[in-house]
Design an enzyme around this catalytic site. Structure first.
Site, PDB file in Angstrom:
ATOM      1  N   GLN A 118      -5.722  -0.379 -34.693  1.00 33.47           N
ATOM      2  CA  GLN A 118      -5.538  -1.557 -33.843  1.00 33.47           C
ATOM      3  C   GLN A 118      -4.509  -2.517 -34.449  1.00 33.47           C
ATOM      4  OE1 GLN A 118      -6.514  -2.564 -30.835  1.00 33.47           O
ATOM      5  NE2 GLN A 118      -7.496  -0.599 -30.462  1.00 33.47           N
ATOM      6  N   SER A 119      -3.509  -1.989 -35.130  1.00 34.70           N
ATOM      7  CA  SER A 119      -2.538  -2.836 -35.811  1.00 34.70           C
ATOM      8  C   SER A 119      -1.759  -3.734 -34.835  1.00 34.70           C
ATOM      9  CB  SER A 119      -1.553  -1.942 -36.574  1.00 34.70           C
ATOM     10  OG  SER A 119      -0.430  -2.701 -36.996  1.00 34.70           O
TER      11      SER A 119
END
Ligand SMILES: *Cc1c(COP(=O)(O)O)cnc(C)c1O
Length: 418
Positions: A118-119
């Protein structure tokens, strides 16, 4: 100095061309940083707003804002969550203005970077790449790496998903490479980026620009030196006692710390205390990262401080607080409930991985040392990341049912008739 920031604002007020390289002139206070970028891009929506949070006179006693009110704290939020559209927004866009300028100037056509599944950094990099005509390649660390590959091979099914940041990574056509947390730990992020770069530049003939995790190197950190320049203009001489923000890969902390320390060198009485809240490692790790980045920026301490080492200077200027909780990207019920209640009371959405944890754990510090913060002003730097809440929907749904009711409108009743 004013002239310089005005001229940057003037650019945003006319027609903008995202891939146009703009010659960069650093603020005067940044002179001790000797490794200066030559160009930047103008792709963020700056200055980001600086909000003073209103305190109602009848806050409930379990209000998340109550500790601020009880201690007569002036609570400000720097809205870097509003630094750009949802695909680009947050703190990474400030770094990308410098990093992608360098990529374009080096005549690269492809960017490779790396982060967690989920960067926010990968999502912003991917969208910014498309905005300026570069091809984004992302290495994402995920526990599902092997299962996703198996689904692809055996069932010919794409099971990677589209939750939160991933939707935006994919909608702009990023090329994604998965790795497991084990591989990430064993090889390190730099070696993995180098491997993909070597593949792309070898047989595929791409001209590749590598960006380290979080965009946190000496060049990207100039984005936050500029952010302090911007903040000083907005404060217009008003003193802030404490500046608080989340720390993940250290670039934001480096820029804020060096920016404030150098920016207030001549007005020591106005220098805020700096509180970085680490969300993924121990405080000592972050001091070392900020030191490493300061060295990359070629910080010259002579004439700045009597400290003998950069490490000593960093430790004198900033405090890193422990805020990782259950570990990177995993949340406790209390943290999530804090995010929901904060949104309910302020209309501002914090994210579960960074800003929500940072403010949650800073509130613990505030409750532990109330007298230290009484009658002060605290600026919380909201670094963005709101797409991360999509990853926590299951854990947050009960809390939302409690504060937000849903009922069937009786459209056929006559009681509303006039
Ligand atoms: C990356 C990130 C941070 C941490 O910034 P670093 O420069 O990596 O320390 C904080 N908040 C959000 C929302 C982020 O995406």
């Amino acid at each position: 100095m004013r002239l310089h920031s005005r001229s940057v604002n003037a650019i945003t007020m006319t027609i903008q061309t995202p891939n146009k390289l703009i010659p960069y002139h650093p603020p005067d206070f940044a002179r001790p940083l000797r490794n200066v970028p030559s160009h930047r891009l103008n792709i963020a929506n700056l200055p980001s707003p600086l909000h003073r949070i209103p305190m109602s006179s009848d806050l409930k006693k379990d209000s998340v804002l109550k500790p601020f009110q009880d201690l007569n704290i002036d609570f400000l939020i720097k809205r870097d969550d509003m630094s750009a559209g949802v695909e680009l927004g947050g703190n990474k866009i400030r770094k990308l203005e410098f990093l992608l300028a360098d990529a374009l100037q080096s005549n690269c056509d492809t960017v490779v970077t790396i982060g967690g599944e989920q960067s926010n950094h990968c999502r912003a990099t991917a969208a910014a790449c498309r905005l300026v005509g570069l091809e984004p390649h992302l290495i994402l660390r995920t526990k599902t790496a092997n299962r996703v590959e198996e689904d692809k091979m055996v069932k010919q099914k794409d099971s990677f998903g589209h939750v939160g940041n991933l939707l935006f990574d994919r909608i702009v056509g990023s090329r994604i490479y998965t790795c497991t947390p084990g591989e990430y730990g064993r090889f390190g992020s730099k070696a993995l980026v180098d491997r993909v770069c070597a593949d792309l530049s070898g047989s595929k003939g791409k001209k590749v620009y590598p960006i380290p995790v979080g965009g946190s190197n000496g060049l990207g950190t100039w984005g936050y030196i500029e952010a302090i320049h911007e903040l000083k203009d907005q404060l217009n001489g008003e003193k802030v006692h404490h500046v608080v923000f989340a720390c993940g890969s250290g670039g934001t902390a480096s820029g804020i710390t060096l920016g404030l320390a150098l920016g207030y060198k001549e007005e020591r009485e106005k220098m805020p205390e700096i509180h970085a809240v680490g969300v993924c490692d121990d405080p000592e790790y972050f001091y070392q990262e900020v030191k490493r980045i300061s060295q990359e920026m070629d910080l010259d301490l002579s004439g700045v401080s009597t400290c003998e080492s950069i490490e000593g200077y960093i430790k004198e200027c900033m405090t890193v607080h422990q805020g990782k909780g259950k570990g990177y990207a995993s949340s406790t019920k209390e943290e999530l409930s804090f995010i929901v209640n904060f949104a309910l009371e302020t209309g501002i959405i914090l994210d579960p991985v960074y800003s929500g944890k940072a403010l949650f754990y800073f509130m613990e510090e505030l409750k532990d040392h109330p007298e230290k913060y009484r009658n002060t002003s605290i600026l919380f730097w909201h670094t963005g990341g709101s797409l991360g809440v999509y990853d926590k929907i299951d854990e947050m749904s009960d809390m939302m049912s409690n504060i937000s009711s849903v009922e069937r409108l009786n459209a056929y009743s006559s009681s509303g008739k006039t």
